[in-house]
Scaffold this motif. Structure first.
Motif, PDB file in Angstrom:
ATOM      1  N   PRO A  51      63.113   1.337  69.741  1.00 10.61           N
ATOM      2  CA  PRO A  51      63.647   2.255  70.757  1.00 10.61           C
ATOM      3  C   PRO A  51      62.646   3.343  71.148  1.00 10.61           C
ATOM      4  O   PRO A  51      61.851   3.797  70.329  1.00 10.61           O
ATOM      5  N   TYR A  52      62.727   3.778  72.401  1.00  7.81           N
ATOM      6  CA  TYR A  52      61.834   4.816  72.901  1.00  7.81           C
ATOM      7  C   TYR A  52      62.504   5.540  74.066  1.00  7.81           C
ATOM      8  O   TYR A  52      63.548   5.126  74.573  1.00  7.81           O
ATOM      9  N   ILE A  53      61.851   6.611  74.499  1.00  2.30           N
ATOM     10  CA  ILE A  53      62.329   7.427  75.616  1.00  2.30           C
ATOM     11  C   ILE A  53      61.159   7.603  76.586  1.00  2.30           C
ATOM     12  O   ILE A  53      60.009   7.734  76.166  1.00  2.30           O
ATOM     13  N   VAL A  54      61.458   7.622  77.875  1.00  2.00           N
ATOM     14  CA  VAL A  54      60.443   7.845  78.901  1.00  2.00           C
ATOM     15  C   VAL A  54      60.692   9.194  79.570  1.00  2.00           C
ATOM     16  O   VAL A  54      61.772   9.769  79.452  1.00  2.00           O
ATOM     17  N   TYR A  55      59.691   9.686  80.281  1.00  4.18           N
ATOM     18  CA  TYR A  55      59.870  10.959  80.987  1.00  4.18           C
ATOM     19  C   TYR A  55      60.857  10.797  82.136  1.00  4.18           C
ATOM     20  O   TYR A  55      61.755  11.605  82.315  1.00  4.18           O
ATOM     21  N   HIS A  56      60.696   9.754  82.918  1.00 10.06           N
ATOM     22  CA  HIS A  56      61.657   9.457  83.987  1.00 10.06           C
ATOM     23  C   HIS A  56      61.728   7.941  84.171  1.00 10.06           C
ATOM     24  O   HIS A  56      60.858   7.207  83.721  1.00 10.06           O
ATOM     25  N   GLN A  57      62.778   7.481  84.809  1.00  4.03           N
ATOM     26  CA  GLN A  57      63.063   6.041  84.895  1.00  4.03           C
ATOM     27  C   GLN A  57      62.241   5.373  85.991  1.00  4.03           C
ATOM     28  O   GLN A  57      62.753   5.041  87.046  1.00  4.03           O
ATOM     29  N   PHE A  66      60.375  -7.628  80.227  1.00  4.38           N
ATOM     30  CA  PHE A  66      59.802  -7.858  78.901  1.00  4.38           C
ATOM     31  C   PHE A  66      60.755  -7.484  77.764  1.00  4.38           C
ATOM     32  O   PHE A  66      60.360  -7.491  76.599  1.00  4.38           O
ATOM     33  N   GLY A  67      62.016  -7.179  78.090  1.00  7.38           N
ATOM     34  CA  GLY A  67      63.050  -6.968  77.081  1.00  7.38           C
ATOM     35  C   GLY A  67      62.851  -5.752  76.211  1.00  7.38           C
ATOM     36  O   GLY A  67      63.214  -5.764  75.025  1.00  7.38           O
ATOM     37  N   LEU A  68      62.324  -4.671  76.770  1.00  6.73           N
ATOM     38  CA  LEU A  68      62.050  -3.471  75.982  1.00  6.73           C
ATOM     39  C   LEU A  68      63.301  -2.602  75.832  1.00  6.73           C
ATOM     40  O   LEU A  68      64.270  -2.768  76.561  1.00  6.73           O
ATOM     41  N   SER A  69      63.274  -1.675  74.867  1.00  8.45           N
ATOM     42  CA  SER A  69      64.469  -0.914  74.457  1.00  8.45           C
ATOM     43  C   SER A  69      64.408   0.556  74.846  1.00  8.45           C
ATOM     44  O   SER A  69      64.364   1.448  74.002  1.00  8.45           O
ATOM     45  N   ASN A  70      64.450   0.832  76.141  1.00  8.06           N
ATOM     46  CA  ASN A  70      64.463   2.199  76.653  1.00  8.06           C
ATOM     47  C   ASN A  70      65.823   2.832  76.378  1.00  8.06           C
ATOM     48  O   ASN A  70      66.850   2.317  76.800  1.00  8.06           O
ATOM     49  N   LEU A  71      65.821   3.986  75.682  1.00  8.70           N
ATOM     50  CA  LEU A  71      67.067   4.694  75.377  1.00  8.70           C
ATOM     51  C   LEU A  71      67.457   5.702  76.445  1.00  8.70           C
ATOM     52  O   LEU A  71      68.582   6.182  76.453  1.00  8.70           O
ATOM     53  N   GLY A  72      66.516   6.068  77.304  1.00 13.43           N
ATOM     54  CA  GLY A  72      66.841   7.051  78.316  1.00 13.43           C
ATOM     55  C   GLY A  72      65.615   7.800  78.780  1.00 13.43           C
ATOM     56  O   GLY A  72      64.493   7.509  78.378  1.00 13.43           O
ATOM     57  N   ALA A  73      65.859   8.784  79.649  1.00 13.00           N
ATOM     58  CA  ALA A  73      64.770   9.547  80.256  1.00 13.00           C
ATOM     59  C   ALA A  73      64.951  11.032  80.014  1.00 13.00           C
ATOM     60  O   ALA A  73      66.074  11.524  79.900  1.00 13.00           O
ATOM     61  N   THR A  75      64.084  13.340  82.217  1.00 11.78           N
ATOM     62  CA  THR A  75      64.549  13.956  83.452  1.00 11.78           C
ATOM     63  C   THR A  75      64.881  12.900  84.494  1.00 11.78           C
ATOM     64  O   THR A  75      64.286  11.824  84.499  1.00 11.78           O
ATOM     65  N   ARG A  76      65.818  13.217  85.371  1.00 11.26           N
ATOM     66  CA  ARG A  76      66.140  12.322  86.488  1.00 11.26           C
ATOM     67  C   ARG A  76      65.140  12.492  87.618  1.00 11.26           C
ATOM     68  O   ARG A  76      64.857  11.574  88.365  1.00 11.26           O
ATOM     69  N   ASP A  77      64.658  13.716  87.772  1.00  7.42           N
ATOM     70  CA  ASP A  77      63.713  14.027  88.840  1.00  7.42           C
ATOM     71  C   ASP A  77      62.391  14.448  88.214  1.00  7.42           C
ATOM     72  O   ASP A  77      62.303  15.514  87.609  1.00  7.42           O
ATOM     73  N   PRO A  78      61.352  13.630  88.340  1.00  8.94           N
ATOM     74  CA  PRO A  78      60.090  13.939  87.677  1.00  8.94           C
ATOM     75  C   PRO A  78      59.419  15.220  88.178  1.00  8.94           C
ATOM     76  O   PRO A  78      58.537  15.753  87.518  1.00  8.94           O
ATOM     77  N   GLU A  79      59.866  15.731  89.324  1.00  6.36           N
ATOM     78  CA  GLU A  79      59.282  16.966  89.848  1.00  6.36           C
ATOM     79  C   GLU A  79      59.923  18.219  89.233  1.00  6.36           C
ATOM     80  O   GLU A  79      59.401  19.312  89.383  1.00  6.36           O
ATOM     81  N   LEU A  80      61.067  18.046  88.555  1.00  3.75           N
ATOM     82  CA  LEU A  80      61.748  19.188  87.947  1.00  3.75           C
ATOM     83  C   LEU A  80      61.538  19.188  86.443  1.00  3.75           C
ATOM     84  O   LEU A  80      61.775  18.189  85.777  1.00  3.75           O
TER      85      LEU A  80
END
Length: 159
Positions: A51-57, A66-73, A75-80
């Motif tokens: 599992p991992y987290i990204v800055y934004h989706q 590739f079947g990766l396990s993104n748990l969430g982001a 921020t919704r808006d990368p500019e904020l």
């Protein structure tokens, strides 16, 4: 693959004299894309359940493919920039989920990631969806996809 085929067919309609060339180029590019997908699948397969987290989706199609396990982001808006409450919430998610990595991008300030990762064992990795450090050229797409896959693998493989 589908876009390449559709584009080749459209070009052949517009320029029937070169239809065979468009078809040959389409087949060659389709093969290169299929080979790249196999290469990246082999590289990323061991990390599908990490599992991992990204800055934004920005990575959904790549992650699904590739079947990766993104748990969430983060921020919704990368500019904020996320506020203190959101940073605390992300730290709670990390602690509860066992997320292994949080991925930043080169264009965003690293201090936010340091604040989120503070007091946790999470690794901070980097994904570059814009190809910031890559040379432009005919192999740009392939270099960008490999770079992205190695960004995932590099962080997700850390002990």
């Amino acid at each position: 693959g589908k876009i390449v085929s559709l584009l080749a067919a459209k070009l052949a309609d517009l320029d029937p004299e070169h239809a065979a060339l468009y078809a040959a180029n389409s087949a060659a590019l389709g093969l290169r894309i299929a080979n790249l997908a196999q290469e990246l699948d082999a590289l990323l397969r061991p990390f599908r359940s990490v599992p991992y987290i990204v800055y934004h989706q920005a990575y959904r199609p790549f992650e699904r493919r590739f079947g990766l396990s993104n748990l969430g982001a983060v921020t919704r808006d990368p500019e904020l920039q996320p506020g203190a409450r959101h940073i605390r919430r992300m730290r709670t998610i990390i602690a509860a989920s066992g997320a292994h990595c949080i991925f930043r991008e080169p264009q965003f300030k690293p201090q936010i990631f340091a604040a989120i990762a503070e007091d946790s064992d999470i690794h901070v990795g980097e994904l570059d969806p814009l190809g910031v450090g890559l040379e432009p050229g005919v192999n740009g797409f392939f270099d960008l996809m490999r770079n992205l896959a190695h960004g995932y693998a590099g962080c997700l493989s850390r002990p």
